[in-house]
Structures are given as C-alpha cells and as structure tokens.
Design a protein around this motif. Structure first.
Motif, mmCIF file in Angstrom:
data_model
loop_
_atom_site.group_PDB
_atom_site.id
_atom_site.type_symbol
_atom_site.label_atom_id
_atom_site.label_comp_id
_atom_site.label_asym_id
_atom_site.label_seq_id
_atom_site.Cartn_x
_atom_site.Cartn_y
_atom_site.Cartn_z
ATOM 1 N N THR A 548 45.009 13.068 -8.211
ATOM 2 C CA THR A 548 45.637 13.963 -7.219
ATOM 3 C C THR A 548 44.580 14.783 -6.497
ATOM 4 O O THR A 548 44.645 14.988 -5.268
ATOM 5 C CB THR A 548 46.635 14.903 -7.929
ATOM 6 O OG1 THR A 548 47.602 14.115 -8.629
ATOM 7 C CG2 THR A 548 47.331 15.808 -6.927
ATOM 8 N N LEU A 549 43.571 15.279 -7.208
ATOM 9 C CA LEU A 549 42.502 16.076 -6.611
ATOM 10 C C LEU A 549 41.716 15.249 -5.596
ATOM 11 O O LEU A 549 41.387 15.737 -4.492
ATOM 12 C CB LEU A 549 41.578 16.592 -7.722
ATOM 13 C CG LEU A 549 40.357 17.371 -7.264
ATOM 14 C CD1 LEU A 549 40.778 18.619 -6.471
ATOM 15 C CD2 LEU A 549 39.509 17.787 -8.468
ATOM 16 N N GLU A 550 41.408 14.007 -5.907
ATOM 17 C CA GLU A 550 40.632 13.149 -4.993
ATOM 18 C C GLU A 550 41.400 12.910 -3.688
ATOM 19 O O GLU A 550 40.844 13.004 -2.588
ATOM 20 C CB GLU A 550 40.329 11.822 -5.698
ATOM 21 C CG GLU A 550 39.431 10.892 -4.890
ATOM 22 C CD GLU A 550 39.116 9.610 -5.652
ATOM 23 O OE1 GLU A 550 38.531 8.694 -5.053
ATOM 24 O OE2 GLU A 550 39.453 9.543 -6.865
ATOM 25 N N ASP A 551 42.742 12.637 -3.775
ATOM 26 C CA ASP A 551 43.556 12.412 -2.575
ATOM 27 C C ASP A 551 43.600 13.665 -1.703
ATOM 28 O O ASP A 551 43.532 13.591 -0.462
ATOM 29 C CB ASP A 551 44.985 12.019 -2.985
ATOM 30 C CG ASP A 551 45.011 10.653 -3.677
ATOM 31 O OD1 ASP A 551 44.035 9.889 -3.513
ATOM 32 O OD2 ASP A 551 46.004 10.382 -4.390
ATOM 33 N N LEU A 552 43.732 14.819 -2.316
ATOM 34 C CA LEU A 552 43.826 16.073 -1.568
ATOM 35 C C LEU A 552 42.528 16.370 -0.827
ATOM 36 O O LEU A 552 42.549 16.810 0.343
ATOM 37 C CB LEU A 552 44.166 17.216 -2.531
ATOM 38 C CG LEU A 552 44.249 18.621 -1.920
ATOM 39 C CD1 LEU A 552 45.300 18.669 -0.797
ATOM 40 C CD2 LEU A 552 44.582 19.657 -2.991
ATOM 41 N N GLU A 553 41.389 16.116 -1.412
ATOM 42 C CA GLU A 553 40.102 16.397 -0.768
ATOM 43 C C GLU A 553 39.914 15.517 0.471
ATOM 44 O O GLU A 553 39.336 15.961 1.482
ATOM 45 C CB GLU A 553 38.969 16.179 -1.772
ATOM 46 C CG GLU A 553 38.915 17.284 -2.835
ATOM 47 C CD GLU A 553 37.871 17.001 -3.898
ATOM 48 O OE1 GLU A 553 37.487 15.804 -4.063
ATOM 49 O OE2 GLU A 553 37.442 17.958 -4.591
ATOM 50 N N GLU A 554 40.414 14.266 0.431
ATOM 51 C CA GLU A 554 40.314 13.384 1.603
ATOM 52 C C GLU A 554 41.160 13.929 2.764
ATOM 53 O O GLU A 554 40.731 13.906 3.926
ATOM 54 C CB GLU A 554 40.799 11.982 1.226
ATOM 55 C CG GLU A 554 39.856 11.237 0.294
ATOM 56 C CD GLU A 554 40.401 9.876 -0.104
ATOM 57 O OE1 GLU A 554 41.501 9.520 0.391
ATOM 58 O OE2 GLU A 554 39.742 9.170 -0.895
ATOM 59 N N GLU A 555 42.363 14.412 2.468
ATOM 60 C CA GLU A 555 43.224 14.964 3.526
ATOM 61 C C GLU A 555 42.624 16.221 4.145
ATOM 62 O O GLU A 555 42.687 16.427 5.363
ATOM 63 C CB GLU A 555 44.596 15.292 2.942
ATOM 64 C CG GLU A 555 45.404 14.063 2.557
ATOM 65 C CD GLU A 555 46.778 14.428 2.026
ATOM 66 O OE1 GLU A 555 47.194 15.586 2.237
ATOM 67 O OE2 GLU A 555 47.425 13.579 1.394
ATOM 68 N N LEU A 556 42.001 17.084 3.352
ATOM 69 C CA LEU A 556 41.429 18.342 3.860
ATOM 70 C C LEU A 556 40.217 18.099 4.763
ATOM 71 O O LEU A 556 39.871 18.969 5.577
ATOM 72 C CB LEU A 556 41.024 19.239 2.687
ATOM 73 C CG LEU A 556 42.197 19.845 1.882
ATOM 74 C CD1 LEU A 556 41.667 20.570 0.650
ATOM 75 C CD2 LEU A 556 42.996 20.817 2.763
ATOM 76 N N ALA A 557 39.574 16.938 4.679
ATOM 77 C CA ALA A 557 38.407 16.642 5.518
ATOM 78 C C ALA A 557 38.782 16.539 6.998
ATOM 79 O O ALA A 557 37.947 16.751 7.888
ATOM 80 C CB ALA A 557 37.746 15.343 5.038
ATOM 81 N N GLU A 558 40.070 16.220 7.327
ATOM 82 C CA GLU A 558 40.512 16.093 8.718
ATOM 83 C C GLU A 558 40.827 17.447 9.368
ATOM 84 O O GLU A 558 41.090 17.510 10.564
ATOM 85 C CB GLU A 558 41.773 15.219 8.780
ATOM 86 C CG GLU A 558 41.593 13.822 8.221
ATOM 87 C CD GLU A 558 42.905 13.058 8.217
ATOM 88 O OE1 GLU A 558 43.905 13.610 8.755
ATOM 89 O OE2 GLU A 558 42.958 11.925 7.704
#
Length: 903
Positions: A548-558
C-alpha cells in the motif's frame, strides 16, 4: 427496580431542563471527560440514596440559585408494579414524591415535603434500616465512585476488612460482640439496683392503712359542709329574686327620666331644622327668577357649541387628508428611486450571464484538478502512518518471537525439573506411615499415664491395677520407673517423627508445586501455538502495508504537475465564481422591476384621489370663526343660567321639607306629655327602704356561704391529697411486685447473655470465609471470561485480597498490570453486586480503563448475561461501547452546557 428517566434542571453543566431516558438491559452513557456523564449517576445517588460526594451547593449550575433533580423509577410492590417520581433540589429545601396512577393517567402526591420524610420513605422502598445504610448501599455497591473502584482492593488488610465487612454486613458480628461486652455486668448492676428499689418500696407502703382511714374522715367532713352551703344558697336565692324586682322598678324610673330629657332635646333640634328649611325655600325661589331672565342667551350658546363640535370634526378630517397627501408624495419619490436602482441591476445580470457562458469549460477543469489534488494532499499523512505501522508490526513480531522462545525454554526447564522430582503420592504414603506411628505412640503414652495415675493412687497391699497381684512398694516403684522411662522414649520418638513429617510436608509441597507447573504444559503449548499464529498474521499484515505504501508514493509523484495546471486556471475560475454570485444575487430583478413600475403607477393614482377629497373642505375656516363669535356673545348669559339652574329646580322639594318638619314638631310635643305622666305613676309604686334592707341581708348570706366554701375547698384539697397519697402508695405496692418479677427475669437474661456472647463472635470469621468463597468462585468465572485467558484464575481470599494465578506464577493485586487490575476488580464487583444488589440496578463508572476492545466486548457480553439485574449502566468516554451495548446515551458539552442524545 428499574430507573425510567432522570431529569436535570440547572445541575452542574445542565442548563434549563434536560431529560435522560434510561432503558433496561445494558446501557452505555458515553462522552468526553468533563462532558457531564458522571453527573447523571450523581443525580440518581443524590435523589434516591441521599449520597453526594461534595457539598450540596456545588451541585448547582454556576450562576443559578438552585437546581432540581427528578428520578422516575418502577418497582415491584405488594400491589403490583408501581411507578414513582422522586424530586429533590440542590441549593434550597424542596422534596417530593409522586406515584403514577395508570387508570386515571395522573401523578398522585405522596405528601412528602421534608428531607427526613423522604429518607424514611426511601429506606422503606429499598428495605434498609436508616440513612447510613441507604448511603452505603449506593456508595459501596450500586454506584461505586470511579475513585474507589480499584482503591478499595489496594488497601491494607485491616482497611479492606473494614470496607468489605460493612458491605457484606459481616461487621454485624463484631458490633454485636462489642455491644454484648458489658451486658453481664450491666445486668448485675441492674439486679443490685432492683434489690435496693424493692427495699425502699417495702418501707414506703407501710403507711397505706393510716392514709386510707384519714381519707374516710375527710370525706364525712366534706359532706356536712356541702349540706350547709345548700341551705344558705336557697335562702339567698329568695332574697335576690325580690331584690331584682325592686331594682327593675328603679331602672324603669331612670329610663323614663332619660326619655323625657331626650324628647325635650329632640323638640329643640326640630325647631332649628324648621328655621333652616324656611330660609332655603326663599333662596330657591330667587334662583328660579334668575334662570328665567337668562334662558334665551343660554339656548343660543348651546346651539353654537353643538355646531362648533361638528366643524372641528371636519377640520380634523381635512388635516388628516393633508398629512396623507405628504406621505403619498414621499412614497412616490421612494418607488421612483427603487425603479432606477433595479434598472441598473438588470444590466449587471445580463453581463454576468454572458461571463458564465464564456468560462464554463475552464471552471469544470479547475474543479476536477482541485478535487484530485486535495485527495492526494489528504493522503500525504498516510505515508508516515503506514511507515510507522510497518515498524510497529516488525516490533510486535520480534516481541512475540521472544515470548515463544521464552515459553519453549520454560517448558524444557519444567520437564527436566519434573523428571528429577519424587511423585507427591509417594511422599503421601511416607507421611501417612509416620502419622500412623505417631498416633500409636500417642495412644500408648495416654495408656501409660493412666496406669501411672492409678499406681500412684493405689494403697500398699491393695490389688495392683496392672496385674491384680497385691501391690508392694518396691513393685509399685519399679512399675512407675518403667512407665516413666517408656513415656520419655515415646516423647523422643514423637519429636523425631514431627521433624520428619515437617520435612516430608515441605518436600511434598515442593513436589506439588512442580507437578502444578508440569500440569500446565498443555497451556504453555497452546500459548506458543497461539503466539506463532499471531506472528503469521502480523507478517501478512506487514507485507500488505508495504505494498500500500509503494502505490501511494507513486500517486503522490504526480502532485506538482497537477498543481501547476490548476494555478493557470485560477483567474478564469474566480471570474466564473463572481459571475455566478451576481446571477444568483440578481435573479429576481426582472420580476421586481416590473412590480415596482406597477407600484409607481398605483402611488401616483392614489395621490390624485387625495387632492380630489381635499377640494370638498373649502370655506371651513370662515364657518369656524362665525360660530366662535356667537359663543363669545352668549357666554355671560350661559354662565348665569348654569350657576342658578340646580338651586332653582329645588323649590318644590324645599317647600315639602318645611311642611314635614312642622308636622314632626307637633308629634314630638304630644309624646313628651305622655312620657311625663307615665313617670309620675311609676315613682308612686317604688319602696326604696325595702331595697336597702334586702341589700344588707344578701351581703350577710354571701359572706357565710363564701366562708363555708373556703372551708370546703380546704377539706377537699386535703381529701385529694390523701387519695393521691393512697394511689401513689398502691402504685408503689404494684411497682414492688413488678420489680420482683423483673429481678427474676434479669437472672435468666444474664445466663442467656453469657451464652450468646461466647458464640456470636466465633460466627463472623466462618461466615466471611463462606461468603468470600462463594463470591470468589463467581468472580473467577467472570474474570476468565473478560480476560479470555484460560490459564488465568482469580481467588478472593478471606482477608479480601485479590490474587491471580497465571500458570506457575501467583500475583497479588498490587503487582497486576492496569488491565489485569481493572478486569479483576470488575469481576469481584459484579459478583458482589449479584449477591447484594436486591434493587436490580448497578452503575459502573469508567470500568474499562486499560481494557482492549476484545476484553471490553467480553465484559459487555457478561453484563448482558447477569440475570440478577434489570438494568446495568456503563459510564465511559470510550465510543466503542456504542456498538456493543443495548442502548447508548451520548453526552456532549458546548459552551459549558451539556446536551443529551439517545440512540
């Protein structure tokens, strides 16, 4: 018993009147600390149990002079289930009880208006003896304050004994023993006192025969004096009757003389009235002449006055129209201004609609971007939370792994210790062998001591008590020495056996401890398996959280790219928002403008109508001046007529008064002649000398009678004293007999008191042990259910100490963790409540401190299964109870005022 409703008015943080309904089953009262939850519990204790943990005035809301509590409850009575409402005020004396009559649907006053009456009524309701027991029922059982929930069990043994002996009513044994302590001596003192009383009473009643003879003599003297008074009273009555007849004639003479004087005065007054009436008649005739002279001027003045009223009324109507005209002009100007203003707003509305159409697409794109950016920003905090959760799970996994390793090491150590330990049953056999040997030695010693006593008591040459041969001194001495040596040997062997038994008991106890620990191997194995399963669950949760943490960090990059695009659209969005506001603000302008134009046309029409009405009042001022001139010319004649009008109307009335007064004067003179003739006739029939003789005779007779009565009173008083003394002595005689009976009864009471006092104190500890065993067994069931740990057991000892056994570890209350303390205290409290709370209700204030969610759910489950209670109320700041209990009462506080909602 079941509490139905609590009403609070100006109590602490409750303003006005707040009603709190309470249902059956398990109810949770929830709210933040300080919201006012505990106030509901305090109000029930205050109204129904006269218990308040602080000053009465501190219960009143700040700023209010007084507050009121009403508690409505139902209770089974001999007449069926009844509903009562108890009212009590803080800050002033106000008490009341009402009973609900279901047939007539009304509350009936129970005539209770003082604190003492209320407390007496409540004691009868809850079957307690007095105010102290009523308060103790609440404070130690039904509504234990949060501060005492744990502290009662943490006290020293002596303090625990005081607290729980009183709660379980076991202090009654000690109190009874203390109260009985001085009874035997008191009875002995009472017996001595009675003996002294009997001696004194015996001496007192010796004078009774003399007093009876004295009373009989006085009664004869009283009878003789009463006969003499009767004869003299008859003679006095005859003379007084004759005296009254002569006095009546004298009174009649005095009355006639007074009447003559009165009639002469009345004649003189009537002659004065006649003179006054004749003068008033002459004045009335002169006034009549004046009125005739001024009648014409008076009539003209009246007509002019009526005309003036009519004209002044029209003048008022004209002035009102003029005022309406001015107001109408003002209204026309105001409507014209509003029309101009609405025309400008219409132009603004049209421009705003054009802007909305032009910026619609840009506005929608801005909102899409803003929503997505806000969603991502809100999730930024989740990164740290997820990382913390991952670290926390890793720590939990390590901690549980260490526990598994520790338990495995403990199991291995116990197994090794058990292999090296002798079985307790083998030690039991050795102990039983030594006990049997010691009992044999004891029996032998007792037999030898009996033989020694018989040898010492038997005379020389008598048959020997052991062999029946003639007893010689030498033989007796040898027999005694042999038995004394054997007794000494027995004592030595018994002492050695006692030491061996003590050692065997210690070894057996150690062996039993080892066996108990070995018997708990399955428990430890279950715990190890449970911990390993928990470790697997934690590792799975840790992996899922990392993904879950890995998916969230990818979304925050945008996020930066989206924010830049939104900033470019900000100006267009602001223009759209402003235009949308203008459209909403001026949406009604076209309709309002049309209405205002119609309103302006109507106002102008109304102004023209007012001008037409004013034209009808031309020439009004000239008519008013003409009428006022006529009034001035006739003013003098009018005033003269008015001045004499009333007096002129009285000519006939005053002529009649003169005629009536002359007739009355003639009647008075005739009555005077008749009264003087009657007076002369009465004086001739009066004998004044006989009246004086009767006065002297009557005074003499009264003196004789008075002296006789004085002597009679003295004799009667002496007789009353004598009879009183006889009654007193007879009462003393009866008292002597009763005292003799009391002395006999006291001797029997003394024997019984000695027997009772010897036995009553011994019952207390026995009853304490029985009650604590029964309550402790029930508390253990509750504790194991709440904790959810089959390896733990709870014991409540006879000195009221809570002890928890966990596998091979025994822990006292002071060494328990916070959660263990609360669970243990709750279990014992609930078990006590089941035993003692005959009223069927209980309140638990913050009972779940340090309990996790599972243990809270276990607690609620147990509360629901307690059949002894009709109501159980849990007071807590923990919102998790909302989904666990049957009912929920939520208490919130805003601006120092508490509010209640029921779910």
């Amino acid at each position: 018993m079941k509490i139905v409703e609590v009403a609070l008015e100006d109590i602490k943080s409750y303003e006005g009147r707040t009603i709190v309904p309470i249902e059956g089953g398990v109810t949770a009262i929830l709210g933040e600390n300080g919201a006012g939850k505990s106030t509901i519990q305090e109000a029930i204790g205050f109204a129904l149990f006269d218990s308040l943990p602080f000053n009465n005035k501190d219960f009143v809301r700040e700023g209010a002079s007084s507050g009121t509590v009403e508690v409505t409850f139902e209770q089974e009575t001999s007449e069926g289930r009844q509903r009562f409402r108890v009212t009590r005020s803080a800050g002033r004396s106000n008490y009341g009880v009402h009973r609900y009559d279901a047939e007539d649907d009304e509350w009936i006053d129970q005539d209770i208006d003082s604190k003492s009456q209320l407390v007496k009524w409540l004691c009868a309701r809850f079957d307690v003896e007095d105010k102290d027991e009523l308060q103790s029922l609440w404070e130690s059982c039904i509504g234990v304050p949060q501060t005492r929930f744990l502290s009662d069990f943490a006290q020293r043994p002596a303090s625990r004994k005081t607290t729980f002996d009183a709660l379980l009513n076991l202090d009654a044994y000690e109190e009874s023993w203390n109260r009985l302590k001085d009874i035997p001596d008191a009875i002995e003192r009472e017996e001595q006192k009675l003996r002294e009383e009997i001696a004194g009473l015996t001496s007192t009643v010796q004078d009774l025969p003399d007093e009876r003879a004295k009373a009989e003599s006085l009664a004869d003297e009283v009878e003789a004096i009463e006969a003499k008074i009767g004869r003299k009273s008859d003679e006095l009555a005859e003379k007084e009757a004759e005296h009254e007849e002569l006095e009546a004639v004298q009174d009649e003479i005095d009355s006639l003389e007074q009447e003559v004087r009165s009639q002469k005065q009345e004649i003189e007054a009537t002659e004065g009235e006649l003179d006054t009436a004749q003068q008033e008649l002459r004045a009335a005739k002169k006034a009549q002449e004046k009125c005739e002279e001024n009648r014409e001027g008076y009539q003209r003045h009246e007509e002019a006055s009526e005309r003036l009223d009519e004209l002044e009324e029209r003048e008022s109507e004209r002035d009102a129209l003029a005022e309406r005209k001015a107001e109408q002009k003002q209204e026309v100007s105001s409507v014209e201004f509003e029309v101009n203003q609405l025309e400008g707003d219409l132009e603004t509305l049209q421009s705003a609609r054009e802007t909305l159409e032009a910026r619609e697409d840009e506005k929608q794109r801005y909102e899409e971007l803003d929503e997505k950016i806000n969603s991502l920003q809100q999730r930024e905090g989740e990164v740290e939370e997820l990382q913390e959760r991952i670290d926390e799970l890793a720590g939990d996994i390590d901690e549980k792994q260490e526990k598994v390793e520790s338990l495995e090491a403990k199991v291995e150590a116990i197994e090794e210790e058990w292999e090296e330990t002798t079985h307790p049953e083998e030690l039991d056999d050795e102990i039983n062998e030594r006990k049997a040997r010691r009992q044999q030695l004891k029996s032998e010693r007792e037999r030898l001591e009996e033989q020694l006593e018989r040898l010492r008591d038997t005379d020389v040459d008598a048959p020997c008590p052991t062999c029946d041969r003639p007893l010689k001194e030498e033989h007796r001495s040898d027999a005694i020495d042999q038995r004394e040596e054997r007794i000494e040997a027995i004592d030595t062997e018994r002492a050695e056996l006692s030491e061996e038994l003590s050692d065997l008991h210690d070894r057996r106890e150690e062996a039993r401890d080892v066996k108990r620990r070995a018997d708990k191997h399955p428990v430890h194995r279950e715990k190890i398996e449970s911990l390993e399963a928990e470790i697997d669950d934690l590792q799975a949760e840790k992996s899922e959280t990392e993904e879950t943490l890995e998916d969230l960090e990818e979304e925050l990059a945008e996020l930066p790219e989206l924010e830049a695009e939104r900033d470019e659209l900000q100006e267009a969005y602001d223009e759209y928002e402003t235009a949308e506001f203008r459209v909403q603000e001026h949406a009604d302008v076209p309709d309002e403008l049309e209405e205002k134009r119609a309103e302006l046309d109507a106002a102008n029409s109304k102004l023209e109508e007012i001008n037409d009405e004013l034209a009808e009042y031309e020439g009004l001022d000239e008519k008013l001046a003409e009428v006022k001139e006529t009034l001035e010319e006739t003013k003098s004649a009018y005033q003269t007529y008015i001045k004499h009008e009333q007096q002129a109307s009285q000519v006939e009335e005053r002529q009649q008064a003169v005629d009536e007064t002359e007739e009355e004067l003639a009647d008075l003179k005739e009555a005077l002649d008749e009264t003087e003739a009657e007076l002369d006739e009465t004086k001739a029939a009066f004998d004044e000398e006989r009246l004086q003789t009767l006065d002297s005779d009557i005074e003499d007779l009264k003196g004789e009678i008075q002296r006789a009565k004085g002597s009679l009173d003295e004799k009667k008083e002496s007789l009353r004293e004598a009879r009183g003394e006889i009654e007193r002595l007879e009462a003393k005689l009866e008292e002597r007999q009763e005292t003799l009976q009391q002395l006999k009864e006291l001797k029997a009471d003394q024997q019984f008191a000695d027997w009772v006092r010897e036995n009553v104190r011994e019952a207390g500890p026995k009853m304490r042990e029985i009650i604590t065993d029964r309550i402790g067994a029930r508390a253990n069931e509750l504790f194991r259910t709440i904790r959810g740990a089959s390896a733990e057991t709870l014991e409540w000892t006879s000195d009221y100490e809570i002890v928890v056994h966990d596998a091979d570890v025994t822990k006292s209350f002071s060494t328990l963790s916070g959660g263990e303390k609360m669970a243990a205290a709750l279990a014992v409290r609930l078990a006590i409540l089941e035993q003692l709370a005959s009223v069927g209700v209980a309140f638990l204030d913050e009972p779940t401190a340090n309990l996790d969610r599972e243990k809270k759910r276990n607690l609620v489950s147990q509360l629901k299964q307690l059949d002894s209670f009709e109501q159980l109320t849990v007071i807590s700041h923990d919102e998790t109870f909302d989904s666990m209990t049957d009912y929920t009462i939520s208490v919130t506080k805003d601006r120092q005022t508490s509010e209640v909602t029921v779910n």
